[in-house]
Design an enzyme around this catalytic site. Structure first.
Site, mmCIF file in Angstrom:
data_model
loop_
_atom_site.group_PDB
_atom_site.id
_atom_site.type_symbol
_atom_site.label_atom_id
_atom_site.label_comp_id
_atom_site.label_asym_id
_atom_site.label_seq_id
_atom_site.Cartn_x
_atom_site.Cartn_y
_atom_site.Cartn_z
ATOM 1 N N HIS A 155 -22.347 24.566 -28.019
ATOM 2 C CA HIS A 155 -23.187 23.727 -28.883
ATOM 3 C C HIS A 155 -22.956 24.035 -30.379
ATOM 4 C CE1 HIS A 155 -26.165 26.921 -29.318
ATOM 5 N NE2 HIS A 155 -26.716 26.757 -28.144
ATOM 6 N N GLU A 190 -32.934 27.237 -21.108
ATOM 7 C CA GLU A 190 -31.747 26.647 -21.732
ATOM 8 C C GLU A 190 -30.639 26.537 -20.677
ATOM 9 O OE1 GLU A 190 -30.517 28.348 -25.494
ATOM 10 O OE2 GLU A 190 -29.354 26.547 -25.954
ATOM 11 N N ASP A 238 -27.502 26.931 -20.324
ATOM 12 C CA ASP A 238 -26.458 27.897 -19.972
ATOM 13 C C ASP A 238 -26.966 28.883 -18.918
ATOM 14 O OD1 ASP A 238 -28.091 28.620 -22.147
ATOM 15 O OD2 ASP A 238 -26.734 30.198 -22.795
ATOM 16 N N HIS A 253 -35.351 33.065 -27.893
ATOM 17 C CA HIS A 253 -35.389 32.208 -29.048
ATOM 18 C C HIS A 253 -35.963 30.822 -28.742
ATOM 19 C CE1 HIS A 253 -31.587 29.744 -28.126
ATOM 20 N NE2 HIS A 253 -31.735 30.561 -27.114
HETATM 21 FE FE1 FEO Z 1 -28.080 31.746 -23.554
HETATM 22 FE FE2 FEO Z 1 -30.776 30.423 -25.144
HETATM 23 O O1 FEO Z 1 -29.354 30.461 -23.949
#
Ligand code: FEO
Length: 415
Positions: A25, A81, A83, A146
């Site tokens: 990204h 997220e 990933d 995060h």
């Molecule tokens: Fe490795 Fe915030 O994803």
């Protein structure tokens, strides 16, 4: 071929090493990446996190090489997220007896990405423990480190922290532990990861560190990169330094140019900073050398700009004027730096123009918006080629930036 790695008897890393990803990204993953997932075989079987969607088959294969998929009881999701959660639908389908374990915000986020109407959930709050038999997982929410639903899980019986994104690094390698790979390389990638992913949330990171420092730790198992077992104090110290806003003695000169006028100015600012750095080194032989770096915005990945910006005390931003505007890559640099909310820096706007106003003025305006104090009240400008007077002003500005970076370094060196 066995592609999993044993952390402890019955605890394996079963994720995917992505050697080919170069754009995560927008993050320049020049060394590739890993998506770490951890399988725990106990009286109950739990899989912590998954991998990106395209690699679901490899994850399933790695898990199935260690346990019958029907025996998986828990699919723990520490962060939604994609990933880490991208292969979760495939794992839910492949593991018919598994319950998805996550916090309430994570469930909401998963429901935003996937049809979860048929999924079985067990919602855990911060402080809750999930017993797996001989081992257990204690969940701690780390909001905004995060994403809002980000969390970690601590296994007290093995002294392992499954830290998800925290303490991660984007490195594709078959090596799994910090003491098996060059440490400066790992730390550089951990710094890059922090600067590009975690930096806006320094305050929250400091709170997380307070919690982590109370844990008895033998292993930190992040969702990216190598696991920390021999250098845990080093990575915790580095996070403390980055999150508390400690400056390095460093000046950056970042610019984009059309017909070299802005580049000539950049080189003169850089030369002024280097000269001042040499003076400071003579006067302060026991201190580290001031580092001045010249970065052409179109030839330097934003990821690297961010990594170097994290602890720089002073930055000069320069642009030629294009269509009464600044150069597009400089707009990208400023937007990226603004979003990452780095610690304040002393700054300079500079650049060239042919007629009218544009690049330098737009940089100055942006610096005022992001509250970087500028060392000159107006941008340094050159109409076409910079003349001798402008070049002298550039050299003096470079020296002033170096002094400002040095002062910021001294102020925070004992943090
Ligand atoms: Fe490795 Fe915030 O994803």
């Amino acid at each position: 071929m066995k592609l999993s790695t044993e952390l402890r008897p019955g605890i394996d890393q079963v994720g995917y090493v992505d050697y080919n990803v170069r754009d995560f990204h927008g993050y320049d993953t020049r060394l590739g990446a890993t998506y770490n997932a951890y399988l725990i075989l106990d009286e109950k079987v739990a899989l912590i996190d998954t991998v990106k969607t395209p690699f679901a088959a490899q994850l399933k294969r790695n898990v199935a090489s260690l346990v019958d998929l029907e025996k998986v009881d828990y699919l723990v999701c520490l962060h939604a997220e994609l990933d880490h959660a991208g292969a979760l639908p495939a794992m839910v389908e492949a593991c018919p007896n598994a319950v998805v374990v996550c916090n309430a915000k994570c469930k909401d986020a998963l429901a935003g990405f996937f049809d979860v109407s048929n999924w079985k959930f067990q919602i855990v709050a911060s402080g809750d423990t999930l017993s797996l038999g001989k081992r257990s997982l204690a969940f701690v929410n780390i909001p905004m480190v995060h994403w809002p639903e980000s969390s970690v899980a601590y296994m007290p019986e093995e002294k392992i922290l499954f830290s998800n994104d925290a303490f991660g690094q984007h490195i594709a390698t078959s090596i799994r532990f910090d003491d098996e790979l060059d440490l400066p390389k790992i730390m550089e990638e951990a710094k890059s990861y922090y600067a590009n992913i975690v930096a806006p949330y320094g305050k929250q990171v400091l709170n997380v560190l307070k919690t982590v420092q109370t844990l008895d730790l033998e292993l930190i198992a992040p969702a990216h990169g190598v696991m920390w077992r021999s250098n845990i104090p080093a990575i915790l110290d580095a996070y403390q330094r980055w999150a508390s806003g400690k400056y390095a003695p460093k000046v950056l000169v970042i610019y984009d140019s059309m017909w070299q006028s802005t580049e000539i100015m950049a080189e003169e600012i850089y030369a002024g900073a280097v000269e001042k750095g040499q003076e400071l080194a003579k006067a302060n032989p026991s201190e580290p050398r001031l580092d001045a770096q010249l970065m052409h915005a179109r030839k330097t990945a934003l990821t690297r700009v961010a990594t170097e910006s994290l602890d720089a005390g002073a930055v000069a931003f320069g642009s030629a004027t294009l269509n009464a505007c600044l150069m597009p890559e400089m707009a990208a640099v400023l937007a990226y730096v603004q979003g990452l909310k780095f610690v304040q820096k002393d700054a300079l706007a500079f650049g060239s123009f042919g007629w009218g106003v544009g690049g330098p003025e737009m940089i100055q305006k942006k610096l005022e918006e992001i509250k970087y104090p500028t060392i000159t009240p107006a941008p340094l400008k050159a109409k076409q080629r910079p003349n001798a007077e402008t070049l002298q002003a550039c050299r003096e500005a470079g020296a002033a930036l170096a002094q400002a970076a040095w002062d910021r370094y001294l102020k925070t060196k004992t943090l």
